[in-house]
Design an enzyme around this catalytic site. Structure first.
Site, mmCIF file in Angstrom:
data_model
loop_
_atom_site.group_PDB
_atom_site.id
_atom_site.type_symbol
_atom_site.label_atom_id
_atom_site.label_comp_id
_atom_site.label_asym_id
_atom_site.label_seq_id
_atom_site.Cartn_x
_atom_site.Cartn_y
_atom_site.Cartn_z
ATOM 1 N N HIS A 161 18.367 -20.770 43.967
ATOM 2 C CA HIS A 161 19.744 -21.174 43.610
ATOM 3 C C HIS A 161 19.791 -21.560 42.141
ATOM 4 C CE1 HIS A 161 23.622 -23.205 43.858
ATOM 5 N NE2 HIS A 161 23.791 -22.547 44.992
ATOM 6 N N ASP A 195 22.801 -19.452 52.493
ATOM 7 C CA ASP A 195 22.857 -18.147 53.187
ATOM 8 C C ASP A 195 21.664 -17.899 54.085
ATOM 9 O OD1 ASP A 195 24.310 -17.033 50.181
ATOM 10 O OD2 ASP A 195 25.321 -17.176 52.109
#
Ligand code: SDX
Length: 437
Positions: free
Chosen positions: A302, A359
């Protein structure tokens, strides 16, 4: 710490420093070019703030996410998705009366214009639902032009929230060739979506409380995430004063990319590939570490979280609970957990601070709910809708709003005279390969 000094070409310049609510520090560069002639350069904007915002706070080092100051763990535990929509868009938790009014408005705007339904006939059967969602949301501006007046903006916000779930369910029904199920005014947002997705005219459909709770959690966890790629796209388009529907349609397209919201579909495809390959997740961890191999562990890493993504932590626990409540197990969940364990102990991932993101586990739950893989990113978009809307609203209500227009550093050819075609000679250079259809 009220200014920052810059020494450039022997000159010293001072710039104001802005400090946020949580003591984040920013150098205000609004006058950088005007005073120094130089611009900043930050491909991917990893070090650049595009705005000041009061909506969502993320601390990537500490794994903190708050919606209007409320910690995601508490919001996920206690709030309905409609409450989160209201909180993000209007800035405060609604009273029961405010929530009832908001719910009634969203419920009673869930129908789409019958002409819009015919748009679906033009799409090929295998059209990706994200393309359909983006195209249909943009098409709403043909039916609801409205003005920048507040009452029109608020009505279009309600229309978009209400009709997006109907469009999403319709795109699913279109993809499986089933008849369209109309929205029902006696159902909540999540119940109505489940009903439109899974009900068929030939038999009654009972809405599972387990699926209803799981969907609410998934939508709440995806609701906003400050200036991510798709939200920045919504702000970029909104800054030109394009209408709400066009700005959100652009955000849907940005979210579709596999590096962003499209990752949830890629995670399941990756887990399926590992499962088909005998569950050898170590092989795929090594592929992800191989610089010469384009393979990445989808659902990992991320730009902001350099510690755990609090949403992934919540979803990992929820995946266990939902599968248990549904009485199903999913070997891909075990593969996902093993993948996470191996990666979190591997120096390659530890050194790069790569952790599971939102996700990584969401697809496991979507699958358990019976939602097909190509609808996963549509589910992300439905969740993110209130976030995009709230960020667009904050931008367009800013009296100092300016059109977004970044600068660049030019590295191309210097000035040269144009060459008429008859004087151009064949040169040994890479030529574009055109596929002959
Ligand atoms: C979302 O911004 C948001 O808030 C987004 C989001 C939201 O709610 O809106 O949180 C939703 O988009 C989550 C991210 C979903 N995408 C994926 O899961 C795709 C896989 N992840 C990556 O491609 C990547 O981690 C990104 C895109 C998420 C972040 O990319 P960055 O910040 O540009 O990081 P990078 O590509 O520069 O990677 C840094 C290093 C590189 O190695 P080195 O060059 O330093 O040797 O880490 C490596 C990368 O190769 N790396 C990975 C990896 N992610 C980064 N290596 C293997 N597998 C991965 N998944």
């Amino acid at each position: 710490m009220d200014t920052a000094k810059l020494l450039l070409n022997g000159e010293e310049y001072e710039f104001p420093v802005v400090v946020g609510t949580e003591d984040e520090v920013a150098v205000d560069c609004t006058k950088l070019r005007g005073t120094t002639g130089a611009i900043s350069l930050d491909p991917g904007y990893g070090n650049t703030g595009s705005c000041a915002s009061t909506i969502t706070f993320i601390d990537g080092e500490k794994g903190i996410l708050r919606y209007r100051g409320y910690p995601i763990e508490q919001v996920a535990e206690q709030a309905s998705f409609e409450e989160v929509c209201y909180l993000l868009i209007y800035g405060h938790l609604p009273t029961q009366a405010e929530l009832d009014e908001f719910r009634a408005l969203v419920t009673h705007h869930s129908l789409i214009h019958e002409s819009l339904r015919h748009f679906f006939e033009g799409f090929p059967p295998n059209a990706h639902p994200m393309m359909v969602l983006s195209a249909m949301v943009a098409s709403l501006s043909a039916f609801y032009t409205g003005t920048a007046e507040e009452e029109d903006v608020n009505l279009n916000i309600i229309r978009l929230l209400a009709k997006a779930k109907t469009i999403a369910a319709l795109s699913y029904k279109k993809s499986v060739g089933q008849p369209f199920i109309y929205p029902r005014n006696d159902l909540s947002y999540t119940q109505d979506f489940l009903h439109m997705m899974f009900a068929v005219p030939t038999e009654p459909y009972e809405i599972s409380p387990v699926l209803d709770r799981a969907l609410n959690l998934l939508l709440v966890l995806h609701a906003d995430h400050e200036q991510n790629c798709s939200t920045s796209t919504v702000r970029m388009v909104g800054s030109s004063q394009a209408n709400l529907f066009s700005a959100i349609s652009a955000g849907i397209s940005a979210l579709w990319g596999p590096l962003h919201g499209g990752a949830n579909q890629k995670v399941i495809e990756m887990l399926r590939m590992i499962q088909a390959d005998g569950g050898d997740f170590g092989k795929y961890v090594n592929m992800a570490k191989d610089k010469d191999d384009p393979f990445r562990l989808m659902g990992f890493g991320h730009r902001v979280y350099k510690n755990f993504d609090p949403r992934a932590t919540i979803l990992k626990e929820a995946a266990d609970a939902v599968l248990e409540e549904l009485g199903t197990d999913d070997p891909q969940l075990e593969i996902a957990k093993n993948l996470e364990q191996v990666a979190l102990e591997d120096p390659f991932f530890v050194d790069r601070k790569l952790y599971p993101n939102v996700d990584f586990y969401s697809g496991i739950i979507y699958r358990a709910m019976g939602i097909p893989t190509n609808m996963f990113t549509v589910m992300f978009a439905l969740g993110r809708l209130p976030g995009w809307i709230s960020q667009w609203k904050e931008l367009t209500e800013d009296p100092h709003m300016r059109i977004s227009r970044p600068r660049q550093v030019y590295t191309g050819a210097k000035e040269r005279p144009f060459v008429p075609i008859e004087q151009r000679k064949e040169e040994a250079r890479e030529k574009p390969e055109f596929v002959t259809v």
